[in-house]
Enzyme design. Structure first.
Site, PDB file in Angstrom:
ATOM      1  N   HIS A 296      -0.575 -14.631   0.222  1.00  0.00           N
ATOM      2  CA  HIS A 296       0.996 -15.871   0.358  1.00  0.00           C
ATOM      3  C   HIS A 296       0.493 -16.784   1.088  1.00  0.00           C
ATOM      4  O   HIS A 296      -0.531 -16.498   1.896  1.00  0.00           O
ATOM      5  CB  HIS A 296       2.731 -14.580   1.089  1.00  0.00           C
ATOM      6  CG  HIS A 296       3.184 -13.372   0.522  1.00  0.00           C
ATOM      7  ND1 HIS A 296       2.446 -12.146   1.168  1.00  0.00           N
ATOM      8  CD2 HIS A 296       3.690 -13.447   0.325  1.00  0.00           C
ATOM      9  CE1 HIS A 296       3.047 -11.221   0.687  1.00  0.00           C
ATOM     10  NE2 HIS A 296       3.906 -11.916   0.179  1.00  0.00           N
TER      11      HIS A 296
ATOM     12  N   ASP B 170       0.511 -16.684   4.578  1.00  0.00           N
ATOM     13  CA  ASP B 170      -0.607 -15.801   5.770  1.00  0.00           C
ATOM     14  C   ASP B 170      -1.683 -15.919   5.820  1.00  0.00           C
ATOM     15  O   ASP B 170      -2.559 -16.190   6.508  1.00  0.00           O
ATOM     16  CB  ASP B 170      -1.182 -14.338   3.928  1.00  0.00           C
ATOM     17  CG  ASP B 170       0.536 -13.792   3.664  1.00  0.00           C
ATOM     18  OD1 ASP B 170       0.912 -13.872   4.507  1.00  0.00           O
ATOM     19  OD2 ASP B 170       0.160 -12.826   2.371  1.00  0.00           O
TER      20      ASP B 170
ATOM     21  N   MET C 294      -4.901 -13.203  -6.850  1.00  0.00           N
ATOM     22  CA  MET C 294      -3.582 -12.686  -7.127  1.00  0.00           C
ATOM     23  C   MET C 294      -3.243 -13.660  -6.331  1.00  0.00           C
ATOM     24  O   MET C 294      -3.450 -13.225  -4.923  1.00  0.00           O
ATOM     25  CB  MET C 294      -2.703 -11.545  -7.583  1.00  0.00           C
ATOM     26  CG  MET C 294      -1.651 -11.457  -6.938  1.00  0.00           C
ATOM     27  SD  MET C 294      -0.843 -11.901  -5.967  1.00  0.00           S
ATOM     28  CE  MET C 294      -0.295  -9.690  -4.953  1.00  0.00           C
TER      29      MET C 294
ATOM     30  N   GLU D  83       7.905  -8.285  -9.607  1.00  0.00           N
ATOM     31  CA  GLU D  83       7.858  -7.791  -9.018  1.00  0.00           C
ATOM     32  C   GLU D  83       9.385  -6.784  -8.760  1.00  0.00           C
ATOM     33  O   GLU D  83       9.817  -7.757  -8.267  1.00  0.00           O
ATOM     34  CB  GLU D  83       6.977  -7.826  -7.441  1.00  0.00           C
ATOM     35  CG  GLU D  83       7.553  -6.026  -7.039  1.00  0.00           C
ATOM     36  CD  GLU D  83       5.709  -6.577  -5.600  1.00  0.00           C
ATOM     37  OE1 GLU D  83       4.995  -7.226  -5.996  1.00  0.00           O
ATOM     38  OE2 GLU D  83       6.148  -5.579  -5.175  1.00  0.00           O
TER      39      GLU D  83
ATOM     40  N   LYS E 299      12.328  -4.495  -7.056  1.00  0.00           N
ATOM     41  CA  LYS E 299      12.123  -3.938  -6.059  1.00  0.00           C
ATOM     42  C   LYS E 299      14.040  -3.714  -5.949  1.00  0.00           C
ATOM     43  O   LYS E 299      14.362  -4.453  -5.849  1.00  0.00           O
ATOM     44  CB  LYS E 299      11.348  -4.466  -4.892  1.00  0.00           C
ATOM     45  CG  LYS E 299      11.689  -3.313  -3.640  1.00  0.00           C
ATOM     46  CD  LYS E 299      11.556  -3.984  -2.445  1.00  0.00           C
ATOM     47  CE  LYS E 299      11.482  -3.518  -0.996  1.00  0.00           C
ATOM     48  NZ  LYS E 299      10.650  -3.898   0.173  1.00  0.00           N
TER      49      LYS E 299
ATOM     50  N   GLU F 175       4.972  -1.862  -8.167  1.00  0.00           N
ATOM     51  CA  GLU F 175       4.846  -1.436  -6.849  1.00  0.00           C
ATOM     52  C   GLU F 175       5.642   0.095  -6.992  1.00  0.00           C
ATOM     53  O   GLU F 175       6.626   0.635  -7.090  1.00  0.00           O
ATOM     54  CB  GLU F 175       5.559  -1.998  -6.004  1.00  0.00           C
ATOM     55  CG  GLU F 175       5.170  -1.276  -4.381  1.00  0.00           C
ATOM     56  CD  GLU F 175       5.227  -1.990  -3.338  1.00  0.00           C
ATOM     57  OE1 GLU F 175       4.983  -2.572  -2.797  1.00  0.00           O
ATOM     58  OE2 GLU F 175       5.973  -1.955  -2.168  1.00  0.00           O
TER      59      GLU F 175
ATOM     60  N   HIS G 236       7.990   0.968  -5.086  1.00  0.00           N
ATOM     61  CA  HIS G 236       9.951   0.552  -5.379  1.00  0.00           C
ATOM     62  C   HIS G 236      10.665   1.226  -6.501  1.00  0.00           C
ATOM     63  O   HIS G 236      11.648   2.007  -6.570  1.00  0.00           O
ATOM     64  CB  HIS G 236       9.099  -1.365  -5.353  1.00  0.00           C
ATOM     65  CG  HIS G 236       8.696  -1.951  -4.845  1.00  0.00           C
ATOM     66  ND1 HIS G 236       8.870  -3.089  -5.129  1.00  0.00           N
ATOM     67  CD2 HIS G 236       9.030  -1.651  -3.226  1.00  0.00           C
ATOM     68  CE1 HIS G 236       8.470  -4.441  -4.021  1.00  0.00           C
ATOM     69  NE2 HIS G 236       8.761  -2.826  -3.302  1.00  0.00           N
TER      70      HIS G 236
ATOM     71  N   ASP H 250       0.821  -2.503  -7.550  1.00  0.00           N
ATOM     72  CA  ASP H 250       0.797  -2.554  -6.177  1.00  0.00           C
ATOM     73  C   ASP H 250       0.735  -1.244  -5.933  1.00  0.00           C
ATOM     74  O   ASP H 250       1.729  -0.731  -5.918  1.00  0.00           O
ATOM     75  CB  ASP H 250       1.983  -2.979  -5.518  1.00  0.00           C
ATOM     76  CG  ASP H 250       2.179  -4.752  -5.422  1.00  0.00           C
ATOM     77  OD1 ASP H 250       0.824  -5.301  -6.105  1.00  0.00           O
ATOM     78  OD2 ASP H 250       2.691  -5.091  -5.214  1.00  0.00           O
TER      79      ASP H 250
ATOM     80  N   ASP I  60      11.094   1.122   2.331  1.00  0.00           N
ATOM     81  CA  ASP I  60       9.801   1.016   1.792  1.00  0.00           C
ATOM     82  C   ASP I  60       9.127   1.185   2.593  1.00  0.00           C
ATOM     83  O   ASP I  60       8.548   0.357   3.745  1.00  0.00           O
ATOM     84  CB  ASP I  60       9.574  -1.043   1.436  1.00  0.00           C
ATOM     85  CG  ASP I  60       8.459  -0.835   0.562  1.00  0.00           C
ATOM     86  OD1 ASP I  60       8.117   0.383   0.042  1.00  0.00           O
ATOM     87  OD2 ASP I  60       8.856  -2.201   0.302  1.00  0.00           O
TER      88      ASP I  60
ATOM     89  N   ASP J  44       5.401   1.552   1.875  1.00  0.00           N
ATOM     90  CA  ASP J  44       3.647   0.891   2.185  1.00  0.00           C
ATOM     91  C   ASP J  44       2.926   1.635   2.365  1.00  0.00           C
ATOM     92  O   ASP J  44       1.978   1.581   3.324  1.00  0.00           O
ATOM     93  CB  ASP J  44       4.130   0.081   2.235  1.00  0.00           C
ATOM     94  CG  ASP J  44       4.706  -1.293   1.456  1.00  0.00           C
ATOM     95  OD1 ASP J  44       5.167  -1.036   0.148  1.00  0.00           O
ATOM     96  OD2 ASP J  44       5.148  -1.812   2.230  1.00  0.00           O
TER      97      ASP J  44
ATOM     98  N   ASP K  72      -1.034  -2.766  -1.930  1.00  0.00           N
ATOM     99  CA  ASP K  72      -0.002  -3.510  -1.595  1.00  0.00           C
ATOM    100  C   ASP K  72       0.051  -2.211  -0.090  1.00  0.00           C
ATOM    101  O   ASP K  72       1.653  -1.886  -0.746  1.00  0.00           O
ATOM    102  CB  ASP K  72       1.170  -4.022  -2.577  1.00  0.00           C
ATOM    103  CG  ASP K  72       2.035  -4.145  -1.655  1.00  0.00           C
ATOM    104  OD1 ASP K  72       1.644  -5.125  -0.300  1.00  0.00           O
ATOM    105  OD2 ASP K  72       3.048  -4.980  -1.668  1.00  0.00           O
TER     106      ASP K  72
HETATM  107  C1  GLT Z   1       6.089  -8.226   0.453  1.00  0.00           C
HETATM  108  C2  GLT Z   1       6.615  -6.819  -0.478  1.00  0.00           C
HETATM  109  C3  GLT Z   1       5.449  -6.937  -1.056  1.00  0.00           C
HETATM  110  C4  GLT Z   1       5.571  -7.810  -2.214  1.00  0.00           C
HETATM  111  C5  GLT Z   1       4.304  -8.918  -1.157  1.00  0.00           C
HETATM  112  C6  GLT Z   1       4.154 -10.042  -2.455  1.00  0.00           C
HETATM  113  S1  GLT Z   1       4.979  -9.082  -0.041  1.00  0.00           S
HETATM  114  O1  GLT Z   1       4.970  -6.996   1.546  1.00  0.00           O
HETATM  115  O2  GLT Z   1       7.175  -5.999   0.506  1.00  0.00           O
HETATM  116  O3  GLT Z   1       6.042  -5.030  -2.018  1.00  0.00           O
HETATM  117  O4  GLT Z   1       4.239  -7.250  -2.988  1.00  0.00           O
HETATM  118  O5  GLT Z   1       4.675 -10.326  -2.117  1.00  0.00           O
HETATM  119 MN    MN Z   2       6.030  -1.774  -0.988  1.00  0.00          MN
HETATM  120 MN    MN Z   3       4.487  -4.742  -3.763  1.00  0.00          MN
END
Ligand code: GLT
Ligand code: MN
Ligand code: MN
Length: 402
Positions: free
Chosen positions: A69, A72, A103, A196, A198, A232, A235, A260, A270, A272, A302
């Site tokens: 980002h 970041d 990206m 993306e 979610k 993702e 998500h 992702d 979420d 991750d 991600d």
């Molecule tokens: C954030 C989010 C992710 C996105 C990122 C890109 S930022 O961590 O949870 O799913 O992919 O903006």
């Molecule tokens: Mn996520």
């Molecule tokens: Mn993501």
């Protein structure tokens, strides 16, 4: 070039058939390995990790790319001179360690100005600021050579449904994306946009919650060709959906621009998690899908390490994501080479050729033939499909006992 690689790590990777290689196209976001473990109930547990250290360590582990980002890398309030110095140092690290930036994206969710969203905020000044911030960030992405520009609608949603007309919100999102596509085109940037989805978090409901919603929306834009998806794993699982099927639909439509990879324990917040740490069978079929259907983009993780970890745990996490991907790739080859599995698949998909001509598309003759054909319904209904055996064999391949 991985000049800083420790002799122990070099030795470990050299003797590992699953060791990540540049051609695997593995990438991580700066925000992933840089995640400091803060959650709604507890503070940071790890010190800041500088972008330069992330580049160095990821290169050492065999990753190919690093994503970011705007903030970041460049702090929200940096002056233009500071910005240029930070970017120059980062570019030097990329070239020193042979890493690329596949990206880039914009942080449109962290600063309090975005508490009601960015492109869909009710406040026109916030919507305009979001465009300005994104144009600057697109410039940064272009400068770093990013081929994909991601849009995750972090806070594009509602807590109070009464606050916004959802149709207006959709139109606002379209206006913003049309504007930014034109901006990229006018500047001669060749990057493609990847949206993306979610379903929720941090807002209680997010607009465009799933792959399917996003896919339909893309075709309503001014430049649908330059816009695709960045789905993702976590998500879609949050929405209780089959991620492999969602990705397959995006892939089949030529819209899987980026992905992702991570993991998640069912529909909840979420998480991750490290790729392949929870939903092992789904991860296997996902890797199989990507490898067998010509996905040529980055394999981007991600995800972040557990909150219990120190920096070593972060690198264990990163290497784990990449090795697990390669293990699934190997298991997919194994699955394809298994004689019993292949015999079952052949029998399943062979079918009765006498019906073949009835399924080769519409024609007046086929309509006539279909109407005249007598089907042996009782016989067809008696068929056993052998899916129990097939699924058990799949599990045995994944668990390494075949
Ligand atoms: C954030 C989010 C992710 C996105 C990122 C890109 S930022 O961590 O949870 O799913 O992919 O903006
Ligand atoms: Mn996520
Ligand atoms: Mn993501």
């Amino acid at each position: 070039m991985t000049t800083s690689q420790s002799p122990e790590l070099a030795h470990q990777l050299a003797s590992d058939q699953y060791a990540p290689k540049k051609e695997d196209k593995f990438s991580f976001g700066l925000w992933t390995v840089g995640n400091r473990g803060r959650d709604p109930f507890g503070d940071f547990v790890r010190p800041e990790l500088s972008p330069l250290r992330s580049v160095q360590k990821l290169a050492e582990l065999g990753a190919w790319g690093i994503n970011l980002h705007d903030n970041d890398l460049v702090p929200f309030d940096a002056s233009p001179t500071e910005r240029d110095r930070i970017v120059a140092d980062f570019k030097k690290a990329l070239s020193d360690y042979g890493m690329v930036v596949p990206m880039a994206t914009t942080n449109l969710f962290f600063h309090p100005i975005f508490k009601d969203g960015a492109f869909t905020s009710v406040d026109p000044a916030v919507r305009a600021f979001a465009l300005q911030k994104t144009m600057r960030s697109i410039d940064l992405g272009a400068e770093l050579g990013a081929a994909t520009y991601v849009f995750w609608g972090g806070r594009e949603g509602v807590d109070a449904e009464a606050s916004k007309d959802p149709v207006t919100a959709i139109k606002r999102m379209r206006d913003a994306l049309n504007f930014l596509c034109q901006y990229a085109i006018d500047n001669g940037y060749t990057m493609r946009f990847a949206l993306e989805p979610k379903p929720n978090e941090p807002r209680s409901d997010t607009y465009f919650p799933t792959i399917g919603h996003m896919l339909a929306f893309i075709y309503t834009l001014d430049h649908p060709d330059m816009v695709g998806l960045n789905p993702e794993v976590a998500h879609e699982h949050m929405a209780g959906l089959n991620f492999v099927h969602g990705v397959a639909q995006a892939l089949e439509a030529g819209k899987l621009f980026h992905i992702d990879l991570n993991d998640q324990k069912g529909p909840r917040f979420d998480q991750d998690f490290r790729f392949g740490s929870e939903s092992i069978k789904a991860a296997f079929f996902l890797v199989k899908l990507l490898e067998e259907h010509g996905y040529a983009g980055p394999r981007h993780f991600d995800a972040h390490s557990y909150r219990t970890e120190d920096e070593q745990g972060v690198w264990d996490f990163a290497l784990g994501c990449m090795r697990t991907y390669n293990m699934f790739k190997e298991k997919a080859r194994h699955f394809n080479a298994d004689a019993e599995i292949q015999a079952i698949l052949q029998e399943l998909n062979g079918g009765d050729q006498s019906y073949g001509g009835l399924l080769s598309g519409y024609s007046k003759e086929t309509v006539q033939k279909l109407k005249e054909t007598t089907f042996n319904v009782e016989q067809l209904a008696l068929r056993g499909y052998r899916y129990e055996r097939l699924d058990q064999l799949t599990v045995e391949v994944i668990l390494g006992v075949r």
